[in-house]
Design a protein around this motif. Structure first.
Motif, PDB file in Angstrom:
ATOM      1  N   THR A  10      79.600  49.312  53.038  1.00 17.53           N
ATOM      2  CA  THR A  10      80.684  49.278  54.019  1.00 17.53           C
ATOM      3  C   THR A  10      80.189  49.732  55.398  1.00 17.53           C
ATOM      4  N   ARG A  11      78.905  50.098  55.474  1.00 18.29           N
ATOM      5  CA  ARG A  11      78.303  50.485  56.743  1.00 18.29           C
ATOM      6  C   ARG A  11      76.898  49.897  56.812  1.00 18.29           C
ATOM      7  N   TYR A  59      73.637  50.971  52.179  1.00 20.18           N
ATOM      8  CA  TYR A  59      73.829  50.483  53.538  1.00 20.18           C
ATOM      9  C   TYR A  59      73.301  49.054  53.642  1.00 20.18           C
ATOM     10  N   PRO A  71      79.370  50.866  61.893  1.00 23.42           N
ATOM     11  CA  PRO A  71      80.261  49.945  61.184  1.00 23.42           C
ATOM     12  C   PRO A  71      79.507  48.729  60.666  1.00 23.42           C
TER      13      PRO A  71
END
Length: 748
Positions: free
Chosen positions: A302-303, A205, A185
């Protein structure tokens, strides 16, 4: 990320090749007939990518595509510096492509690259910062904007390197999928281990850094990139497109390969790429084109990801390829070992560390802030700042001229020290290759500048350290043997520079009379000779950026205008007297590349003389060709006329008007004695240059141009109208009055 996007990235880089005294790239025999590898690969890859041919079903040109406008790319500063001097047209097209892509996507296609292609995880903290800061300055100067992304040399990465990128304002970099260790996350949470098979490569990422900063990372598609580079996917543009379209999916499909893949490694690879780019830009059933920066703006991470570190894209053992015998090579000599890599790195790093220590100690007497001055020196190298403005900003107030001279020498010392650590020295399998030899040469230059600015003489410890680096070739033994045989002969002295200047002037027929002066200029140094009598005079050696030239006197035995063929002209010594003493130098002691440069200067002048004389003679001689007689099969005294084949052909190519049996005999003979292949290539170069001049004139003579092409084909010359086609496309001359001529050259 529901839409399918495609980003094809090219990594364009050539290692530093300049001689660190002359500042120019010398002839490289392995690149022949080109002068050097930069020139060869530019013509085979970099320039064709800026002007890739799109063909119709009849193999006629429908478009000359600038692929850089539709692909992502990074280009190394050492390559672009050379390109700015020798191929500004290709560099201009790269810059225009970046601007066009920024207008279309909101973000340009170009990425920056660390300055000297150092493996940043193995670099000192100072060198990390310099490689990135100088790269940002170079990119800003070339492309007129700050870089958003930066390519890491060999995609070699660790946290400390990413910290430097983030601090410099770099938003993202690109890595290989096997460099990802775990993902999770965006905020704190459990991480899931990944490998190159399980990593979702279609998203960016985030890497969170200990400083609190962060940087985004993209991962390219490994199997697809491998297929482009090594599996002949470029053999057919249609297959290439079908493979890409089938592999794409929601998000970003990214490829990354060396730019030399397109054209140098695979002939006409740029045409296969142009086909794919055209399919994608026209939306023909596949992904849409974008670049990393534009995709990142619309799809922020989002990660987060954690990386294997240190790791790289071209060594399965992290970064061992650049410091140990890990087994990674180009595979050229399976039995050879690379135990030399570690000792070579230690020798070069020790030399650079000594230069760093000297810089800060000696620089305290020259600069307001030595580290700030060194960091900002990239602005001078890139042209963002003039030397005068840099000196005002960073030199101590009212610095005396000798101290100004020392300041510039200290900066040059650091420039060549950094160049000595470029990754290429360790990439291949033998320490005597040109790349490690270049690295040693740059270190020698840095150590010389350290000594000349009052630092210790570190050359003996440097050579001793290289004794621990075993060569695979018994004639060298170890790195010290390579240093002695290959690098030390490159070092310049006042006598060697004077000798090269005098011999260059002789070769070019520019030796001045007593009382006059003549100058030979290389990018790094210029030598002016002023004879006072035949074989004696004054010499002035002016180094780039150094305020005061070195003055000396010289004596030599100049060759007569028609040298004795039984005597080696380069055996004649040059003696120079300067404040440091007197030294003699025999030009035959120059390393092969510098002797080749003298030979090339002689060849250019001799060839031009022969061309001018033969052209004038055969303008008359061609009109003396008689009629073809009954049963005649060649010209009388054909063995004499054959030596003038090129000049006879030139007269015929350029509109010689003879008819009937005289024309029959001339064409018969030109067909029989069609010249050596190199002679024919040289003639074609002249034909192409002549066609360029005609087509670029205010009122092109299309009839004369068409006749030139027609006759060149009748002689079976090795046609290469590439530059003429480019001019027609650039000026829009393939339409209108030039349409028929353009069709002759392959336009649809």
């Amino acid at each position: 990320m529901d839409d399918n996007f495609l980003c094809i990235h090219g990594h364009f880089y050539q290692p530093p090749r300049e001689d660190p005294w002359l500042g120019t790239i010398l002839p490289e025999g392995s690149a022949a007939p080109w002068l050097n590898w930069n020139q060869r690969i530019t013509r085979e890859s970099y320039a064709p990518l800026a002007r890739a041919r799109r063909l119709d079903g009849s193999s006629r040109i429908t478009e000359v595509m600038n692929c850089y406008e539709w692909m992502s790319f990074n280009a190394g500063p050492t390559l672009l510096h050379w390109m700015a001097q020798t191929d500004p047209d290709t560099l201009r097209l790269m810059v225009e492509a970046d601007r066009a892509s920024a207008k279309r996507l909101g973000h340009g296609n170009a990425m920056a690259q660390v300055y000297h292609h150092q493996i940043l995880p193995l670099a000192s903290q100072l060198d990390k910062e310099l490689e990135v800061a100088w790269a940002v300055d170079d990119f800003t100067a070339r492309f007129g904007r700050a870089p958003e992304g930066m390519w890491l040399a060999e995609a070699a990465v660790d946290t400390a390197s990413l910290e430097v990128l983030a601090r410099a304002g770099i938003a993202f970099t690109v890595l290989a999928p096997r460099q990802a260790r775990a993902v999770g996350p965006l905020e704190d949470g459990a991480l899931t281990p990944v490998d190159q098979g399980s990593l979702d490569i279609r998203r960016p990422y985030l890497v969170r850094l200990p400083s609190g900063r962060h940087i985004s990372v993209f991962f390219y598609d490994g199997p697809l990139s491998q297929a482009v580079a090594f599996e002949r996917l470029l053999a057919d543009g249609g297959d290439f497109w079908r493979r890409l379209a089938g592999a794409s999916g929601p998000g970003l499909t990214a490829l990354a390969t060396d730019g030399e893949t397109y054209g140098h490694h695979f002939t006409f690879g740029e045409m296969a790429l142009a086909y794919v780019l055209d399919q994608a830009r026209e939306g023909r059933g596949g992904p849409r084109l974008t670049n990393f920066a534009a995709f990142l703006a619309d799809n922020p991470p989002t990660r987060r990801v954690e990386l294997h570190e240190p790791s790289s894209w071209s060594c399965a053992h992290g970064v061992e390829r650049w410091r140990s015998d890990c087994g990674c090579t180009d595979g050229g000599h399976p039995g050879w070992r690379q135990t030399w890599r570690g000792p070579l790195r230690k020798a070069l790093q020790d030399a650079k560390d000594a230069a760093d220590q000297h810089f800060f100690q000696r620089g305290a007497l020259c600069f307001k802030d030595p580290r700030e001055a060194l960091t900002r020196y990239g602005r001078v190298l890139s042209g963002l700042a003039t030397p005068e403005a840099f000196a005002r900003d960073h030199f101590l107030e009212r610095l005396p001229a000798p101290e100004q001279d020392a300041a510039w020498k200290l900066l040059a010392m650091q420039q060549w020290g950094l160049a000595s650590l470029a990754s290429c020295a360790w990439f291949f399998d033998e320490i005597s290759r040109i790349e490690p030899v270049n690295a040693m040469t740059y270190a020698l230059r840095a150590l010389e500048l350290m000594r000349r600015t009052g630092g210790p003489d570190m050359e003996a410890p440097f050579a001793e350290a290289l004794r621990q680096a075993p060569s695979n070739l018994p004639e060298y033994g170890d790195g010290a043997g390579v240093l002695r045989a290959c690098a030390l002969p490159r070092r310049e002295t006042p006598a060697s520079l004077t000798a090269q200047a005098l011999w260059t002037l002789w070769a070019e027929d520019r030796l001045p009379a007593p009382g006059a002066s003549a100058r030979v200029a290389w990018p790094g140094v210029a030598v002016t000779v002023t004879p006072s009598a035949p074989g004696a005079g004054k010499v002035s050696i002016a180094w780039n950026l150094e305020p005061a030239p070195d003055e000396a006197s010289y004596r030599w035995t100049p060759p007569p205008s028609d040298p004795d063929p039984a005597r080696d002209p380069l055996s004649l010594p040059v003696t120079v007297t300067h404040p440091g003493g007197e030294e003699s130098f025999v030009p035959r002691a120059l390393p092969v590349n510098k002797r080749q440069a003298l030979a090339d200067a002689f060849a250019r002048r001799a060839a031009q003389r022969a061309w001018d004389a033969g052209k004038a003679a055969m303008a008359v001689g061609a009109n003396l060709v008689t009629e073809l007689q009954e049963a005649q099969t060649t010209m009388t005294l054909a063995q004499l006329w054959a030596g003038q084949w090129t000049h006879l052909a030139w007269a015929w190519l350029n509109g010689l008007e003879i008819e009937g049996k005289r024309l029959e005999l001339l064409k018969l003979f030109l067909g029989q004695c069609s010249g050596d292949p190199r002679e024919r290539e040289a003639l074609m170069e002249r034909v192409c240059a002549h066609a360029l001049a005609l087509a670029a004139s205010d009122a092109p003579d299309w009839t004369a141009l068409s006749l030139l092409v027609e006759r060149a084909r009748s002689l079976g010359l090795p046609e290469d109208w590439w530059s003429v086609q480019n001019l027609l496309w650039d000026l829009g001359l393939h339409h209108g009055a030039g349409r028929d001529f353009a069709r002759q050259l392959g336009f649809a």
